[in-house]
Design a protein around this motif. Structure first.
Motif, PDB file in Angstrom:
ATOM      1  N   ILE A 163       0.952  -1.136   0.053  1.00 43.57           N
ATOM      2  CA  ILE A 163       0.037   0.039  -0.123  1.00 43.57           C
ATOM      3  C   ILE A 163       0.805   1.397  -0.047  1.00 43.57           C
ATOM      4  N   LYS A 164       1.877   1.253   0.832  1.00 47.36           N
ATOM      5  CA  LYS A 164       2.671   2.312   0.874  1.00 47.36           C
ATOM      6  C   LYS A 164       3.458   2.347  -0.437  1.00 47.36           C
ATOM      7  N   ARG A 165       4.068   1.587  -0.832  1.00 48.69           N
ATOM      8  CA  ARG A 165       5.030   1.752  -2.141  1.00 48.69           C
ATOM      9  C   ARG A 165       3.845   2.024  -3.562  1.00 48.69           C
ATOM     10  N   SER A 166       2.563   1.653  -3.440  1.00 50.44           N
ATOM     11  CA  SER A 166       1.740   1.797  -4.350  1.00 50.44           C
ATOM     12  C   SER A 166       1.069   3.182  -4.337  1.00 50.44           C
ATOM     13  N   GLY A 167       1.003   4.010  -3.136  1.00 54.65           N
ATOM     14  CA  GLY A 167       0.345   5.018  -3.315  1.00 54.65           C
ATOM     15  C   GLY A 167      -1.289   5.202  -3.288  1.00 54.65           C
ATOM     16  N   VAL A 168      -1.731   3.782  -3.000  1.00 56.23           N
ATOM     17  CA  VAL A 168      -3.188   3.821  -3.207  1.00 56.23           C
ATOM     18  C   VAL A 168      -3.567   4.289  -1.778  1.00 56.23           C
ATOM     19  N   LYS A 169      -4.857   5.341  -2.021  1.00 57.43           N
ATOM     20  CA  LYS A 169      -5.261   5.953  -0.897  1.00 57.43           C
ATOM     21  C   LYS A 169      -6.499   5.196  -0.154  1.00 57.43           C
ATOM     22  N   ASN A 170      -7.284   4.456  -0.907  1.00 57.17           N
ATOM     23  CA  ASN A 170      -8.569   3.818  -0.345  1.00 57.17           C
ATOM     24  C   ASN A 170      -8.303   2.174  -0.255  1.00 57.17           C
ATOM     25  N   VAL A 171      -8.639   1.663   0.822  1.00 56.76           N
ATOM     26  CA  VAL A 171      -8.458   0.386   1.200  1.00 56.76           C
ATOM     27  C   VAL A 171      -9.464  -0.133   2.019  1.00 56.76           C
ATOM     28  N   VAL A 172     -10.026  -1.294   1.500  1.00 50.86           N
ATOM     29  CA  VAL A 172     -11.106  -1.982   2.226  1.00 50.86           C
ATOM     30  C   VAL A 172     -10.535  -3.464   2.608  1.00 50.86           C
ATOM     31  N   ASP A 173     -10.199  -3.659   4.006  1.00 49.40           N
ATOM     32  CA  ASP A 173      -9.744  -5.039   4.338  1.00 49.40           C
ATOM     33  C   ASP A 173     -10.756  -5.624   5.291  1.00 49.40           C
ATOM     34  N   LEU A 174     -11.140  -6.788   4.503  1.00 52.21           N
ATOM     35  CA  LEU A 174     -12.129  -7.859   5.033  1.00 52.21           C
ATOM     36  C   LEU A 174     -11.247  -8.748   6.036  1.00 52.21           C
ATOM     37  N   SER A 175     -11.680  -9.019   7.220  1.00 49.05           N
ATOM     38  CA  SER A 175     -11.182  -9.941   8.042  1.00 49.05           C
ATOM     39  C   SER A 175     -12.323 -10.413   8.957  1.00 49.05           C
ATOM     40  N   SER A 176     -12.346 -11.822   9.383  1.00 48.03           N
ATOM     41  CA  SER A 176     -13.177 -12.501  10.164  1.00 48.03           C
ATOM     42  C   SER A 176     -12.496 -13.058  11.326  1.00 48.03           C
ATOM     43  N   ILE A 177     -11.153 -12.486  11.519  1.00 45.60           N
ATOM     44  CA  ILE A 177     -10.564 -13.038  12.658  1.00 45.60           C
ATOM     45  C   ILE A 177     -11.340 -12.808  14.149  1.00 45.60           C
ATOM     46  N   GLY A 178     -11.587 -13.792  14.823  1.00 37.62           N
ATOM     47  CA  GLY A 178     -12.074 -13.811  16.028  1.00 37.62           C
ATOM     48  C   GLY A 178     -13.648 -13.339  15.932  1.00 37.62           C
ATOM     49  N   ALA A 179     -14.125 -13.878  14.726  1.00 33.95           N
ATOM     50  CA  ALA A 179     -15.671 -13.627  14.730  1.00 33.95           C
ATOM     51  C   ALA A 179     -16.514 -14.616  15.439  1.00 33.95           C
ATOM     52  N   ASP A 180     -15.845 -15.789  15.807  1.00 32.15           N
ATOM     53  CA  ASP A 180     -16.305 -16.713  16.599  1.00 32.15           C
ATOM     54  C   ASP A 180     -16.077 -16.347  17.965  1.00 32.15           C
ATOM     55  N   ASN A 181     -15.468 -15.277  18.433  1.00 39.02           N
ATOM     56  CA  ASN A 181     -14.958 -15.186  19.936  1.00 39.02           C
ATOM     57  C   ASN A 181     -15.605 -13.904  20.176  1.00 39.02           C
ATOM     58  N   PRO A 182     -16.428 -13.269  20.750  1.00 38.95           N
ATOM     59  CA  PRO A 182     -17.041 -12.203  21.184  1.00 38.95           C
ATOM     60  C   PRO A 182     -16.020 -11.217  21.841  1.00 38.95           C
ATOM     61  N   GLN A 183     -15.057 -11.716  22.627  1.00 33.56           N
ATOM     62  CA  GLN A 183     -13.877 -11.199  23.244  1.00 33.56           C
ATOM     63  C   GLN A 183     -13.019 -10.548  22.486  1.00 33.56           C
ATOM     64  N   ALA A 184     -12.706 -11.201  21.391  1.00 40.11           N
ATOM     65  CA  ALA A 184     -11.478 -11.021  20.552  1.00 40.11           C
ATOM     66  C   ALA A 184     -11.731  -9.899  19.383  1.00 40.11           C
ATOM     67  N   GLY A 185     -12.502 -10.381  18.233  1.00 40.80           N
ATOM     68  CA  GLY A 185     -13.155  -9.613  17.400  1.00 40.80           C
ATOM     69  C   GLY A 185     -12.071  -9.270  16.432  1.00 40.80           C
ATOM     70  N   ALA A 186     -12.306  -8.947  15.231  1.00 45.72           N
ATOM     71  CA  ALA A 186     -11.419  -8.592  14.170  1.00 45.72           C
ATOM     72  C   ALA A 186     -10.550  -7.242  14.342  1.00 45.72           C
ATOM     73  N   LEU A 187     -11.062  -6.448  15.390  1.00 45.73           N
ATOM     74  CA  LEU A 187     -10.403  -4.905  15.609  1.00 45.73           C
ATOM     75  C   LEU A 187      -8.978  -5.310  16.086  1.00 45.73           C
ATOM     76  N   CYS A 188      -8.674  -6.264  16.517  1.00 46.29           N
ATOM     77  CA  CYS A 188      -7.018  -6.532  17.205  1.00 46.29           C
ATOM     78  C   CYS A 188      -6.335  -6.403  16.225  1.00 46.29           C
ATOM     79  N   PHE A 189      -6.289  -6.641  14.870  1.00 47.47           N
ATOM     80  CA  PHE A 189      -5.336  -6.293  14.024  1.00 47.47           C
ATOM     81  C   PHE A 189      -5.789  -4.941  13.021  1.00 47.47           C
ATOM     82  N   MET A 190      -6.471  -4.290  13.448  1.00 43.60           N
ATOM     83  CA  MET A 190      -6.635  -2.863  12.716  1.00 43.60           C
ATOM     84  C   MET A 190      -5.454  -2.112  12.505  1.00 43.60           C
ATOM     85  N   LEU A 191      -4.716  -2.009  13.559  1.00 49.74           N
ATOM     86  CA  LEU A 191      -3.288  -1.112  13.298  1.00 49.74           C
ATOM     87  C   LEU A 191      -2.307  -1.646  12.709  1.00 49.74           C
ATOM     88  N   ILE A 192      -2.091  -3.141  12.529  1.00 49.53           N
ATOM     89  CA  ILE A 192      -1.311  -3.799  11.929  1.00 49.53           C
ATOM     90  C   ILE A 192      -1.226  -3.434  10.431  1.00 49.53           C
TER      91      ILE A 192
END
Length: 125
Positions: free
Chosen positions: A95-124
């Protein structure tokens, strides 16, 4: 607009790619499967065959796109979290090297665990 989509013609891409093409957009669909290239062309999109672990390939495909759609595939090492962190770093570099400005990232990590959720990887990514 120009869109680049990961996920080939899977559950999301098989719906989104034709809809974007029908709406008049320029669509590139990334797939690791050379056999999907003809299917991608048949819906009016441009195939890009390569792997989502190759930041050089991804940066080349993202360059010039108005938006990209990302997704993390199943874990290959047996550790979903480690694989997702590694993939997030590849995506971030491309993303950095390409210069693209709009990104949609699908993740279902932790979707089966209400305490984890996918937001734990938001900043990565």
């Amino acid at each position: 607009m120009k869109f680049t989509l990961l996920g080939s013609l899977g559950n999301i891409g098989r719906i989104i790619a034709p809809a974007l093409v029908k709406a008049g957009h320029d669509v590139t669909v990334i797939s690791s499967n050379t056999k999907r290239a003809d299917q991608i062309r048949q819906i009016g999109a441009q195939p890009a065959i390569g792997t989502m672990t190759d930041s050089d390939f991804l940066a080349d495909q993202f360059r010039g796109a108005d938006a990209v759609y990302l997704m993390v595939a199943a874990a290959s090492s047996g550790s979903l979290f480690k694989d997702t962190e590694r993939q997030g770093k590849v995506f971030a570099e491309a993303i950095k090297r390409s210069g693209v400005k709009n990104v949609v990232d699908l993740s279902s990590i932790g979707a089966d665990n209400p305490q984890a959720g996918a937001l734990c990887f938001m900043l990565i990514i």
